[in-house]
Scaffold this active site. Structure first.
Site, mmCIF file in Angstrom:
data_model
loop_
_atom_site.group_PDB
_atom_site.id
_atom_site.type_symbol
_atom_site.label_atom_id
_atom_site.label_comp_id
_atom_site.label_asym_id
_atom_site.label_seq_id
_atom_site.Cartn_x
_atom_site.Cartn_y
_atom_site.Cartn_z
ATOM 1 N N TYR A 146 0.836 -1.206 0.000
ATOM 2 C CA TYR A 146 0.000 0.000 0.000
ATOM 3 C C TYR A 146 0.871 1.256 0.000
ATOM 4 O O TYR A 146 0.762 2.091 -0.896
ATOM 5 C CB TYR A 146 -0.920 -0.021 1.214
ATOM 6 C CG TYR A 146 -1.951 1.091 1.229
ATOM 7 C CD1 TYR A 146 -3.027 1.086 0.341
ATOM 8 C CD2 TYR A 146 -1.858 2.145 2.134
ATOM 9 C CE1 TYR A 146 -3.978 2.105 0.356
ATOM 10 C CE2 TYR A 146 -2.804 3.156 2.155
ATOM 11 C CZ TYR A 146 -3.868 3.139 1.266
ATOM 12 O OH TYR A 146 -4.805 4.148 1.280
ATOM 13 N N ASP A 147 1.756 1.369 1.010
ATOM 14 C CA ASP A 147 2.564 2.599 1.152
ATOM 15 C C ASP A 147 3.389 2.886 -0.102
ATOM 16 O O ASP A 147 3.381 3.991 -0.636
ATOM 17 C CB ASP A 147 3.566 2.467 2.305
ATOM 18 C CG ASP A 147 2.907 2.208 3.636
ATOM 19 O OD1 ASP A 147 1.686 2.012 3.658
ATOM 20 O OD2 ASP A 147 3.612 2.190 4.652
ATOM 21 N N ASN A 175 -6.993 9.436 7.764
ATOM 22 C CA ASN A 175 -8.122 8.586 8.205
ATOM 23 C C ASN A 175 -9.493 9.261 8.169
ATOM 24 O O ASN A 175 -9.784 10.135 8.976
ATOM 25 C CB ASN A 175 -7.877 8.086 9.623
ATOM 26 C CG ASN A 175 -6.647 7.223 9.723
ATOM 27 O OD1 ASN A 175 -5.546 7.729 9.555
ATOM 28 N ND2 ASN A 175 -6.821 5.951 9.978
ATOM 29 N N GLN A 205 -6.015 -2.910 19.146
ATOM 30 C CA GLN A 205 -4.777 -3.587 18.759
ATOM 31 C C GLN A 205 -3.607 -2.901 19.466
ATOM 32 O O GLN A 205 -3.506 -1.678 19.469
ATOM 33 C CB GLN A 205 -4.607 -3.525 17.230
ATOM 34 C CG GLN A 205 -5.715 -4.312 16.526
ATOM 35 C CD GLN A 205 -5.786 -4.075 15.026
ATOM 36 O OE1 GLN A 205 -5.147 -3.171 14.495
ATOM 37 N NE2 GLN A 205 -6.587 -4.875 14.350
ATOM 38 N N ARG A 212 -4.442 8.557 15.845
ATOM 39 C CA ARG A 212 -4.896 8.880 14.494
ATOM 40 C C ARG A 212 -5.701 10.173 14.604
ATOM 41 O O ARG A 212 -6.205 10.527 15.677
ATOM 42 C CB ARG A 212 -5.807 7.790 13.911
ATOM 43 C CG ARG A 212 -5.132 6.464 13.608
ATOM 44 C CD ARG A 212 -4.114 6.562 12.494
ATOM 45 N NE ARG A 212 -3.580 5.247 12.107
ATOM 46 C CZ ARG A 212 -2.567 4.633 12.705
ATOM 47 N NH1 ARG A 212 -1.943 5.206 13.735
ATOM 48 N NH2 ARG A 212 -2.147 3.454 12.270
ATOM 49 N N GLN A 275 1.850 7.307 15.288
ATOM 50 C CA GLN A 275 1.174 8.603 15.413
ATOM 51 C C GLN A 275 0.870 9.161 14.024
ATOM 52 O O GLN A 275 1.590 8.867 13.065
ATOM 53 C CB GLN A 275 2.053 9.582 16.188
ATOM 54 C CG GLN A 275 3.448 9.690 15.620
ATOM 55 C CD GLN A 275 4.367 10.582 16.440
ATOM 56 O OE1 GLN A 275 3.960 11.148 17.439
ATOM 57 N NE2 GLN A 275 5.608 10.728 16.000
HETATM 58 P P1 NAD Z 1 -12.627 1.514 -0.465
HETATM 59 O O1 NAD Z 1 -11.880 0.232 -0.315
HETATM 60 O O2 NAD Z 1 -13.945 1.641 0.211
HETATM 61 O O3 NAD Z 1 -12.844 1.845 -2.008
HETATM 62 C C1 NAD Z 1 -11.907 1.515 -2.997
HETATM 63 C C2 NAD Z 1 -12.662 1.148 -4.270
HETATM 64 O O4 NAD Z 1 -11.711 0.817 -5.299
HETATM 65 C C3 NAD Z 1 -13.566 -0.086 -4.095
HETATM 66 O O5 NAD Z 1 -14.824 0.173 -4.637
HETATM 67 C C4 NAD Z 1 -12.827 -1.179 -4.875
HETATM 68 O O6 NAD Z 1 -13.684 -2.191 -5.350
HETATM 69 C C5 NAD Z 1 -12.152 -0.371 -5.971
HETATM 70 N N1 NAD Z 1 -10.984 -1.029 -6.576
HETATM 71 C C6 NAD Z 1 -9.900 -1.546 -5.934
HETATM 72 N N2 NAD Z 1 -9.040 -2.062 -6.820
HETATM 73 C C7 NAD Z 1 -9.578 -1.857 -8.058
HETATM 74 C C8 NAD Z 1 -9.171 -2.170 -9.381
HETATM 75 N N3 NAD Z 1 -8.001 -2.800 -9.626
HETATM 76 N N4 NAD Z 1 -9.974 -1.819 -10.405
HETATM 77 C C9 NAD Z 1 -11.159 -1.172 -10.185
HETATM 78 N N5 NAD Z 1 -11.600 -0.862 -8.948
HETATM 79 C C10 NAD Z 1 -10.811 -1.201 -7.901
HETATM 80 O O7 NAD Z 1 -11.638 2.663 0.021
HETATM 81 P P2 NAD Z 1 -11.926 4.223 0.273
HETATM 82 O O8 NAD Z 1 -11.788 4.478 1.717
HETATM 83 O O9 NAD Z 1 -13.129 4.628 -0.440
HETATM 84 O O10 NAD Z 1 -10.649 4.848 -0.429
HETATM 85 C C11 NAD Z 1 -10.704 5.447 -1.723
HETATM 86 C C12 NAD Z 1 -9.321 5.971 -2.079
HETATM 87 O O11 NAD Z 1 -8.895 6.918 -1.094
HETATM 88 C C13 NAD Z 1 -8.258 4.872 -2.131
HETATM 89 O O12 NAD Z 1 -7.394 5.131 -3.201
HETATM 90 C C14 NAD Z 1 -7.542 5.045 -0.807
HETATM 91 O O13 NAD Z 1 -6.209 4.616 -0.868
HETATM 92 C C15 NAD Z 1 -7.640 6.530 -0.561
HETATM 93 N N6 NAD Z 1 -7.551 6.844 0.885
HETATM 94 C C16 NAD Z 1 -8.612 6.639 1.714
HETATM 95 C C17 NAD Z 1 -8.477 6.909 3.075
HETATM 96 C C18 NAD Z 1 -9.621 6.763 4.030
HETATM 97 O O14 NAD Z 1 -9.429 7.056 5.218
HETATM 98 N N7 NAD Z 1 -10.794 6.372 3.625
HETATM 99 C C19 NAD Z 1 -7.256 7.368 3.570
HETATM 100 C C20 NAD Z 1 -6.196 7.536 2.691
HETATM 101 C C21 NAD Z 1 -6.353 7.290 1.330
HETATM 102 N N1 UDP Z 2 -7.174 -0.722 15.222
HETATM 103 C C1 UDP Z 2 -7.612 -1.262 16.427
HETATM 104 N N2 UDP Z 2 -8.646 -2.145 16.390
HETATM 105 C C2 UDP Z 2 -9.283 -2.521 15.248
HETATM 106 C C3 UDP Z 2 -8.843 -1.958 14.018
HETATM 107 C C4 UDP Z 2 -7.780 -1.072 14.031
HETATM 108 O O1 UDP Z 2 -7.080 -0.961 17.486
HETATM 109 O O2 UDP Z 2 -10.233 -3.325 15.317
HETATM 110 C C5 UDP Z 2 -6.068 0.265 15.232
HETATM 111 C C6 UDP Z 2 -4.925 -0.056 14.276
HETATM 112 O O3 UDP Z 2 -3.974 -0.875 14.928
HETATM 113 C C7 UDP Z 2 -4.375 1.347 14.007
HETATM 114 C C8 UDP Z 2 -5.593 2.263 14.090
HETATM 115 O O4 UDP Z 2 -6.586 1.510 14.806
HETATM 116 O O5 UDP Z 2 -3.463 1.706 15.019
HETATM 117 C C9 UDP Z 2 -6.156 2.678 12.738
HETATM 118 O O6 UDP Z 2 -6.369 1.506 11.980
HETATM 119 P P1 UDP Z 2 -7.115 1.505 10.566
HETATM 120 O O7 UDP Z 2 -6.948 0.131 10.003
HETATM 121 O O8 UDP Z 2 -8.472 2.029 10.703
HETATM 122 O O9 UDP Z 2 -6.311 2.584 9.702
HETATM 123 P P2 UDP Z 2 -4.754 2.829 9.369
HETATM 124 O O10 UDP Z 2 -3.896 1.892 10.170
HETATM 125 O O11 UDP Z 2 -4.642 2.598 7.916
HETATM 126 O O12 UDP Z 2 -4.536 4.231 9.787
#
Ligand code: NAD
Ligand code: UDP
Length: 311
Positions: A146-147, A175, A205, A212, A275
């Site tokens: 991902y990263d 987030n 966890q 966050r 953090q």
């Molecule tokens: P989500 O998982 O709910 O939505 C992602 C969508 O992308 C899904 O509908 C999935 O089916 C589709 N998808 C995945 N791979 C695909 C592929 N190869 N082809 C076509 N469709 C595909 O996630 P989200 O929270 O809605 O996130 C949307 C975007 O925002 C992502 O790119 C994510 O990395 C980014 N983002 C979200 C957050 C957050 O907190 N929600 C934080 C940081 C970045």
């Molecule tokens: N986390 C938790 N319990 C859960 C799911 C997540 O304590 O059931 C913690 C996780 O370890 C992280 C934070 O919540 O420290 C945010 O996790 P999330 O997966 O929502 O987002 P991200 O790690 O991508 O910021």
């Protein structure tokens, strides 16, 4: 009326963003492979006459006669358990998928908008994180699908902008939570709400002292809309700088749901950042954006939605 192509439009943010665009009278064409997107979200979107859906994996080239004004690239699983399910898909969606969407923008002379992430800062050694921070990311590790995928996407977008002149805009999302998030997708807010509403154990966890900064989805979409319709290149952080420990979040959810759930501690998540908090001065200056909704209010709205539509 403008024409928007959105990848990942059936996911959490894609659905909220599409509903917003549709409510303003625009045409939204969603491509999604439904890896984490849900049929429930699609059913809601399909109620709108200006919405079109094609089941399509962005790792394959996309061809369509419609001329798009904007290409919005959201495709990519965002919840850690979901991106670990198929880490190669995660890497390829960010690399090949982003390239295919950039090609559509290039061909259409459309603005290309991309959702990057606070995860590009990794487990940050600088706190809070501004866009100038280069990050602390482990490349040879489970979480890097991902990263590093997201970092590669940013690098690719930079090249398309500078070599091919594509009009691009990147935001880095911190987030975000709210309605239309899949209650089973494993992220912390949905897990805690689901557990609290069913009076089962709240699974913190590790120590729960990790932090966050949670942004309510309406604020996030407002920031996205401002970025999409600007000429800014970014990357620009979009997130709420109010920072909470995971223990504080758990206690708030228990209180707001009046739940009998007990807090238990379980194994730490892999390479879990300790953090995270955005510096949002760039968003304020360039987009005139700042978040309005406090965590408590956002949680209240999300809990209500989960009770009525989310279960
Ligand atoms: P989500 O998982 O709910 O939505 C992602 C969508 O992308 C899904 O509908 C999935 O089916 C589709 N998808 C995945 N791979 C695909 C592929 N190869 N082809 C076509 N469709 C595909 O996630 P989200 O929270 O809605 O996130 C949307 C975007 O925002 C992502 O790119 C994510 O990395 C980014 N983002 C979200 C957050 C957050 O907190 N929600 C934080 C940081 C970045
Ligand atoms: N986390 C938790 N319990 C859960 C799911 C997540 O304590 O059931 C913690 C996780 O370890 C992280 C934070 O919540 O420290 C945010 O996790 P999330 O997966 O929502 O987002 P991200 O790690 O991508 O910021």
């Amino acid at each position: 009326m403008k024409r928007y192509l959105i990848s990942g439009g059936a996911g959490f943010l894609g659905t909220n963003l599409s509903l917003w665009l549709l409510s303003e009278g625009h045409f939204v064409y969603c491509v999604d492979n439904l890896h984490t997107g849900t049929k429930r979200n699609l059913a809601e979107l399909r109620k709108h006459k200006n919405f079109k859906f094609k089941k399509h994996d962005v790792r394959k080239p996309f061809r369509e006669k419609i001329k798009f004004d904007y290409v919005l690239n959201l495709a990519c699983p965002a919840s850690p358990p979901r991106y670990y399910e198929d880490p190669i898909l995660t890497l390829e969606t960010n690399s090949i998928g982003t390239k295919n969407m950039l090609e559509v923008a290039l061909k259409n002379k459309a603005r290309f908008f991309h959702t990057s992430t606070s995860e590009v800062y990794g487990d940050p050694l600088v706190h809070p994180q501004s866009e100038k921070y280069f990050g602390n990311v482990e490349s040879y590790a489970k979480r890097s699908c991902y990263d590093e995928g997201k970092r590669y996407a940013e690098a690719l977008i930079w090249q398309y902008r500078n070599l091919h002149g594509v009009d691009t805009g990147i935001i880095r999302i911190f987030n975000t939570y709210g309605p239309w998030m899949d209650p089973d997708d494993g992220r912390v807010v949905t897990n805690f709400i689901k557990q609290a509403l069913s009076n089962t154990d709240i699974t913190i966890q590790d120590t729960g002292k990790q932090t966050r900064s949670f942004c309510y989805v309406d604020d996030q979409i407002d920031g996205m809309m401002k970025m999409i319709h600007s000429e800014e290149e970014g990357p620009i952080n979009i997130g709420n700088p109010d920072e909470f420990t995971i223990i504080e979040l758990a206690k708030k959810v228990i209180e707001l749901t009046n739940s009998k759930s007990k807090i238990i501690h379980v194994e730490a998540a892999i390479s879990d950042p300790k953090q995270r908090k955005p510096v949002i001065s760039l968003a304020k200056k360039k987009l005139g954006w700042s978040p309005k909704i406090k965590l408590e209010e956002g949680l209240r709205r999300t809990i209500e939605w989960t009770k009525t539509k989310g279960r």
